[in-house]
Scaffold this motif. Structure first.
Motif, short mmCIF file in Angstrom:
data_model
loop_
_atom_site.label_atom_id
_atom_site.label_comp_id
_atom_site.label_asym_id
_atom_site.label_seq_id
_atom_site.Cartn_x
_atom_site.Cartn_y
_atom_site.Cartn_z
N VAL A 1 53.46 -17.05 51.63
CA VAL A 1 52.81 -17.51 50.27
C VAL A 1 53.83 -17.42 49.17
CG1 VAL A 1 51.82 -15.43 49.63
CG2 VAL A 1 50.93 -17.75 48.84
N GLY A 2 54.13 -18.60 48.46
CA GLY A 2 54.75 -18.35 47.17
C GLY A 2 53.72 -18.40 46.18
N MET A 3 53.60 -17.53 45.11
CA MET A 3 52.76 -17.65 43.99
C MET A 3 53.51 -17.60 42.47
SD MET A 3 49.86 -14.56 42.86
CE MET A 3 48.91 -15.02 44.04
N LEU A 4 53.09 -18.39 41.90
CA LEU A 4 53.78 -18.42 40.43
C LEU A 4 52.65 -18.32 39.56
CD1 LEU A 4 55.78 -19.39 38.43
CD2 LEU A 4 54.83 -21.90 38.40
N ALA A 5 52.77 -17.29 38.69
CA ALA A 5 51.97 -17.08 37.60
C ALA A 5 52.31 -17.40 36.30
CB ALA A 5 51.42 -15.46 37.41
N ILE A 6 51.87 -18.40 35.49
CA ILE A 6 52.50 -18.92 34.16
C ILE A 6 51.32 -18.83 33.11
CG2 ILE A 6 51.53 -21.27 35.09
CD1 ILE A 6 54.09 -22.34 33.92
N GLU A 7 51.82 -18.48 31.96
CA GLU A 7 51.19 -18.58 30.91
C GLU A 7 51.75 -19.61 29.67
OE1 GLU A 7 49.71 -14.85 27.81
OE2 GLU A 7 51.54 -14.65 28.78
N PRO A 8 51.07 -20.67 29.76
CA PRO A 8 51.66 -21.83 29.01
C PRO A 8 51.79 -21.43 27.30
CG PRO A 8 50.39 -22.65 30.60
CD PRO A 8 49.94 -21.28 30.56
N PHE B 1 54.07 -28.71 39.67
CA PHE B 1 54.43 -27.43 40.19
C PHE B 1 55.02 -28.09 41.66
CE2 PHE B 1 51.27 -26.34 37.20
CZ PHE B 1 51.97 -25.48 36.30
N VAL B 2 55.97 -27.32 42.36
CA VAL B 2 56.60 -27.78 43.59
C VAL B 2 56.44 -26.59 44.49
CG1 VAL B 2 58.75 -27.31 42.91
CG2 VAL B 2 58.25 -28.59 44.79
N ALA B 3 55.86 -26.68 45.84
CA ALA B 3 55.77 -25.74 46.70
C ALA B 3 56.57 -26.18 47.86
CB ALA B 3 54.29 -25.53 47.39
N THR B 4 57.67 -24.88 48.36
CA THR B 4 58.17 -25.44 49.50
C THR B 4 58.22 -24.28 50.52
OG1 THR B 4 60.26 -24.15 48.45
CG2 THR B 4 60.13 -26.61 48.02
N HIS B 5 58.67 -24.34 51.61
CA HIS B 5 58.71 -23.61 52.72
C HIS B 5 59.64 -23.57 53.75
CE1 HIS B 5 57.27 -21.91 56.67
NE2 HIS B 5 57.09 -20.63 55.77
N ALA B 6 60.49 -22.61 54.07
CA ALA B 6 61.68 -22.74 55.08
C ALA B 6 61.23 -21.55 56.24
CB ALA B 6 63.02 -22.19 54.34
N PRO B 7 61.10 -22.02 57.58
CA PRO B 7 60.88 -21.15 58.35
C PRO B 7 61.85 -19.95 58.58
CG PRO B 7 60.64 -23.47 59.33
CD PRO B 7 61.17 -23.42 58.08
N GLY B 8 61.21 -18.74 58.46
CA GLY B 8 62.01 -17.51 58.54
C GLY B 8 62.44 -17.04 57.27
N MET B 9 62.63 -18.02 56.11
CA MET B 9 62.72 -17.67 54.77
C MET B 9 61.58 -17.44 53.83
SD MET B 9 66.01 -17.28 55.13
CE MET B 9 67.30 -17.57 56.27
N GLY B 10 60.60 -17.92 54.46
CA GLY B 10 59.22 -17.53 53.55
C GLY B 10 58.92 -18.92 52.77
N ALA B 11 57.83 -18.68 51.63
CA ALA B 11 57.25 -19.92 50.73
C ALA B 11 57.77 -19.61 49.58
CB ALA B 11 56.06 -19.82 51.00
N ASP B 12 57.47 -20.68 48.76
CA ASP B 12 57.98 -20.51 47.17
C ASP B 12 57.09 -21.54 46.52
OD1 ASP B 12 59.75 -19.38 45.11
OD2 ASP B 12 60.33 -21.36 44.84
N ALA B 13 56.71 -20.85 45.25
CA ALA B 13 56.02 -21.84 44.34
C ALA B 13 56.83 -21.87 43.08
CB ALA B 13 54.52 -21.62 44.14
N SER B 14 57.10 -23.16 42.33
CA SER B 14 57.95 -23.07 41.33
C SER B 14 57.41 -24.33 40.41
CB SER B 14 59.40 -23.56 41.79
OG SER B 14 60.24 -23.53 40.48
N HIS B 15 57.91 -24.33 39.05
CA HIS B 15 57.40 -24.98 37.95
C HIS B 15 58.42 -25.88 37.62
CE1 HIS B 15 57.99 -25.68 33.49
NE2 HIS B 15 56.58 -25.81 33.58
#
Length: 284
Positions: A96-103, A175-189
């Motif tokens: 999982v990738g998690m992004l906590a954001i406080e606009p 927001f954009v989510a990506t995932h690469a096998p063996g490298m994990g997931a990421d969530a970005s703004h």
């Protein structure tokens, strides 16, 4: 171990000797980060579905709904809304990738690791924890007086409707989510002026890649796996628009020069669309 996708993008971007990226990020949640998490109303998670598609999903609640249980564990007292493509993914442990954001304060932090749904909590075992700068975050205040809208209406399709294309074309944030096998997931703004995301036809989006921190965590994952997920929020009406598809980075400097501030452009071809009304109860 360095992320080979990030290193490839860094070399192509002109940073061949920079030892900078996700592999050099710590796993512990500092006290200041734990305090930041307790204030938040919105986090975005990104993960791959068992069918291989990648999605970004919103989780919202009152301050305190997401907390650090200890230096290596974060829990959110929410799971994705019914009908969300990630609603049942975390019944088993998953990247999982998690992004906590406080606009309102233009602050954000990212947490990547492994997550599992335990009772009513999504529990994340952290592997990477780090703050991002406020660049490109649009300031928004939560309106706690706004009434919640209807919930549970889910619409799925394989292409964008005219209303959805207009929604994206007017957006200043996604927001954009990506995932690469063996490298994990990421969530970005991603943020910019309204219209910074262009829509071609019923299924291609293009956005500029602006100057950032040169870690290239999103582009690094895309270098290894083009499947990605996008999330657009209707901040005033509480709707969510989730797209999954494939992204590619266009390194042509002449094409990038047509968009002010762009270092390169990213094209995204839509495979599936999920719109959920009332997915985000708070209004901004």
């Amino acid at each position: 171990m360095d992320h080979r996708g990030e290193r490839a993008v860094q070399r192509r971007a002109g940073f061949p000797d920079r030892r900078w990226g996700s592999a050099h990020v710590g796993a512990d949640v500092p006290r200041v980060a734990a305090e930041f998490l307790r204030r938040q109303r919105l986090v975005v998670i990104g993960a791959a579905h068992p069918d291989g598609s990648v999605w970004a999903s919103p989780l919202t609640g009152r301050p305190g709904f997401v907390t650090a249980l200890d230096e290596r564990t974060v829990a959110a007292q929410r799971s994705p809304t019914p009908g969300d493509p990630l609603a049942e993914v975390f019944e088993t442990e998953h990247d999982v990738g998690m992004l906590a954001i406080e606009p309102a304060r233009r602050r954000r932090m990212r947490i990547n690791g492994r997550a599992r749904q335990i009772a009513d909590r999504l529990v994340v075992l952290t592997e990477q924890v780090y703050a991002n700068c406020p660049k490109y975050i649009q300031a928004r205040d939560v309106d706690d007086e706004a009434p919640d809208g209807p919930t549970g209406t889910v619409a799925e399709s394989v292409e964008l409707s005219p209303d959805q294309r207009a929604w994206i074309a007017a957006a200043d944030t996604f927001f954009v989510a990506t995932h690469a096998p063996g490298m994990g997931a990421d969530a970005s703004h991603r943020g910019g002026h309204p219209g910074f995301v262009s829509v071609t036809g019923n299924g291609r989006l293009t956005w500029p890649d602006y100057l950032g921190n040169s870690m290239y965590m999103t582009l690094g994952n895309l270098e290894l796996e083009p499947r990605a997920g996008l999330l657009f929020l209707d901040w005033e009406r509480g709707r969510s628009l989730q797209l999954t598809g494939r992204a590619s980075v266009d390194w042509d400097p002449e094409r990038a020069a047509t968009v002010p501030g762009a270092l390169r452009l990213v094209d995204f071809d839509v495979d599936r669309v999920v719109q959920i009304d009332g997915a985000v109860p708070p209004r901004w």
